[in-house]
Write a protein that holds these residues in place. Sequence first.
Motif, short mmCIF file in Angstrom:
data_model
loop_
_atom_site.label_atom_id
_atom_site.label_comp_id
_atom_site.label_asym_id
_atom_site.label_seq_id
_atom_site.Cartn_x
_atom_site.Cartn_y
_atom_site.Cartn_z
N ALA A 30 0.61 -0.79 0.10
CA ALA A 30 -0.16 0.06 0.03
C ALA A 30 0.50 1.51 -0.19
CB ALA A 30 -0.63 0.30 1.77
N ASP A 31 2.21 1.29 0.62
CA ASP A 31 2.58 2.39 0.69
C ASP A 31 3.70 2.05 -0.75
OD1 ASP A 31 2.89 2.69 3.33
OD2 ASP A 31 4.19 1.00 4.13
N ALA A 32 4.09 1.16 -1.07
CA ALA A 32 4.74 1.38 -2.46
C ALA A 32 2.95 2.17 -3.61
CB ALA A 32 4.99 0.17 -2.74
N SER A 33 1.83 1.37 -3.19
CA SER A 33 1.58 2.30 -3.98
C SER A 33 0.81 3.20 -4.46
CB SER A 33 -0.18 1.38 -4.35
OG SER A 33 -1.03 1.86 -5.42
N LEU A 34 0.68 4.46 -2.71
CA LEU A 34 0.77 5.46 -2.92
C LEU A 34 1.90 6.27 -2.78
CD1 LEU A 34 -0.59 7.00 0.70
CD2 LEU A 34 0.94 8.14 -0.26
N CYS A 35 3.44 6.44 -3.21
CA CYS A 35 4.18 6.64 -3.64
C CYS A 35 4.49 6.45 -4.79
CB CYS A 35 5.51 5.72 -2.88
SG CYS A 35 5.81 6.18 -1.03
N CYS A 36 3.73 5.70 -5.54
CA CYS A 36 3.68 5.25 -7.24
C CYS A 36 2.95 6.30 -7.81
CB CYS A 36 4.12 4.23 -7.89
SG CYS A 36 5.51 3.08 -7.37
N GLY A 37 1.48 6.74 -7.34
CA GLY A 37 0.81 7.09 -7.84
C GLY A 37 1.06 8.86 -8.17
N VAL A 38 1.50 8.88 -6.30
CA VAL A 38 2.05 10.57 -6.61
C VAL A 38 3.29 10.78 -7.43
CG1 VAL A 38 3.41 11.90 -4.25
CG2 VAL A 38 1.63 10.56 -3.84
N VAL A 39 4.11 10.09 -7.38
CA VAL A 39 5.08 10.26 -8.43
C VAL A 39 4.88 10.52 -9.57
CG1 VAL A 39 6.98 8.93 -9.69
CG2 VAL A 39 7.24 10.06 -7.04
N LEU A 40 3.60 9.31 -10.20
CA LEU A 40 2.91 9.52 -11.83
C LEU A 40 2.55 11.01 -11.43
CD1 LEU A 40 2.24 8.88 -14.56
CD2 LEU A 40 0.32 7.15 -13.26
N ALA A 41 0.99 11.33 -10.81
CA ALA A 41 0.34 12.75 -10.92
C ALA A 41 2.00 13.62 -10.81
CB ALA A 41 -0.13 12.76 -9.44
N VAL A 42 2.98 13.85 -10.30
CA VAL A 42 4.22 14.75 -10.29
C VAL A 42 4.88 14.95 -11.89
CG1 VAL A 42 5.76 16.22 -9.59
CG2 VAL A 42 4.64 15.13 -7.81
N LEU A 43 4.94 13.43 -12.64
CA LEU A 43 5.20 13.36 -13.57
C LEU A 43 4.15 14.28 -15.04
CD1 LEU A 43 6.50 10.53 -13.87
CD2 LEU A 43 8.27 12.84 -13.87
N LEU A 44 2.84 13.80 -14.51
CA LEU A 44 1.44 14.60 -15.59
C LEU A 44 1.61 15.79 -15.21
CD1 LEU A 44 -1.33 11.52 -14.60
CD2 LEU A 44 0.59 11.72 -16.78
N GLU A 45 1.77 16.65 -13.81
CA GLU A 45 1.44 17.75 -13.81
C GLU A 45 2.95 18.38 -14.87
OE1 GLU A 45 -0.72 21.58 -12.85
OE2 GLU A 45 -1.24 19.21 -12.18
N VAL A 46 3.88 18.04 -14.29
CA VAL A 46 5.39 18.49 -15.32
C VAL A 46 5.03 18.80 -16.64
CG1 VAL A 46 7.62 18.38 -15.78
CG2 VAL A 46 6.68 17.90 -13.07
N PHE A 47 3.85 17.01 -16.89
CA PHE A 47 4.35 17.38 -18.75
C PHE A 47 3.02 17.69 -18.98
CE2 PHE A 47 7.69 14.61 -17.80
CZ PHE A 47 8.80 15.19 -18.44
N GLY A 48 2.14 18.42 -18.55
CA GLY A 48 0.95 19.57 -18.94
C GLY A 48 -0.05 18.46 -18.89
N ARG A 49 -0.08 17.12 -18.93
CA ARG A 49 -1.20 16.32 -18.88
C ARG A 49 -2.49 17.02 -17.57
NH1 ARG A 49 -0.54 11.67 -22.15
NH2 ARG A 49 -2.40 11.81 -21.79
N ARG A 50 -4.07 17.38 -18.12
CA ARG A 50 -4.58 18.12 -17.61
C ARG A 50 -5.42 17.19 -17.44
NH1 ARG A 50 -5.12 22.35 -21.61
NH2 ARG A 50 -7.03 21.11 -22.55
N ARG A 51 -6.37 16.73 -15.83
CA ARG A 51 -6.81 15.74 -15.31
C ARG A 51 -8.42 15.54 -16.25
NH1 ARG A 51 -5.44 18.49 -11.44
NH2 ARG A 51 -7.52 19.48 -10.88
N ASP A 52 -8.82 16.46 -17.44
CA ASP A 52 -9.86 16.44 -18.22
C ASP A 52 -9.82 16.08 -19.64
OD1 ASP A 52 -8.22 18.38 -19.56
OD2 ASP A 52 -9.95 19.79 -19.31
N GLY A 53 -8.14 15.46 -19.52
CA GLY A 53 -7.30 14.48 -20.68
C GLY A 53 -6.62 16.09 -21.90
#
Length: 202
Positions: A167-190
């Motif tokens: 669960a810890d690993a999943s949470l950390c991977c999710g946070v890292v992925l969210a940061v990368l998506l934000e950095v590369f300009g991928r919006r939540r609306d697609g």
Amino acid sequence: MINGVSGPGEGAAVADEEAPATTVTPARPRGLALGVLAGAMILVVLIDVLTKYLVVAKLTDHAPVKVLGGFFYLDLTRNSGAAFSLGTGHTWVFPLVTLVVLGFIGWLARRLRSVPWAIALGLVLGGALGNLGDRLFRAPGFLEGHVVDFVSLFGPNGEHWPIFNLADASLCCGVVLAVLLEVFGRRRDGGHGRDTGQRGEH
């Protein structure tokens, strides 16, 4: 146009011809993104519950088990703190923090149409729920339950890295992925690019 006088509708037709063509990008299906989020969350929770069950059943009062030549060890421990044993002694706080995280993810999901964002949020949500279950239902009591941790990297007993669970690993991977998506300009609306706050809800 006759003798310099525009006939009925001719001005509008000319204006339409001069106006730049616009295209409407179809909205991505929101149901798909929400389904991916729910699927990722459920998968993480199921794997987390199963691995904790097996670890408690097989490794209670057992020496650490070396895996992959010592790349990591299965080493059962009970954690009263947050991920990676942070904040021990304040167990009751973490269920409340988890509820805040759940509410925030629910708020983000209102405009969710991006599958990568759905995966990221599903990983975070699944990890948070996995550890919340321990807080609620394990000893020593409700809201104060100790989380089952069992992955010790590069050595037993957390010598090189704090012991954690999936669960810890999943949470950390999710946070890292969210940061990368934000950095590369991928919006939540697609869409792509920074969210200026000027788009309406689909």
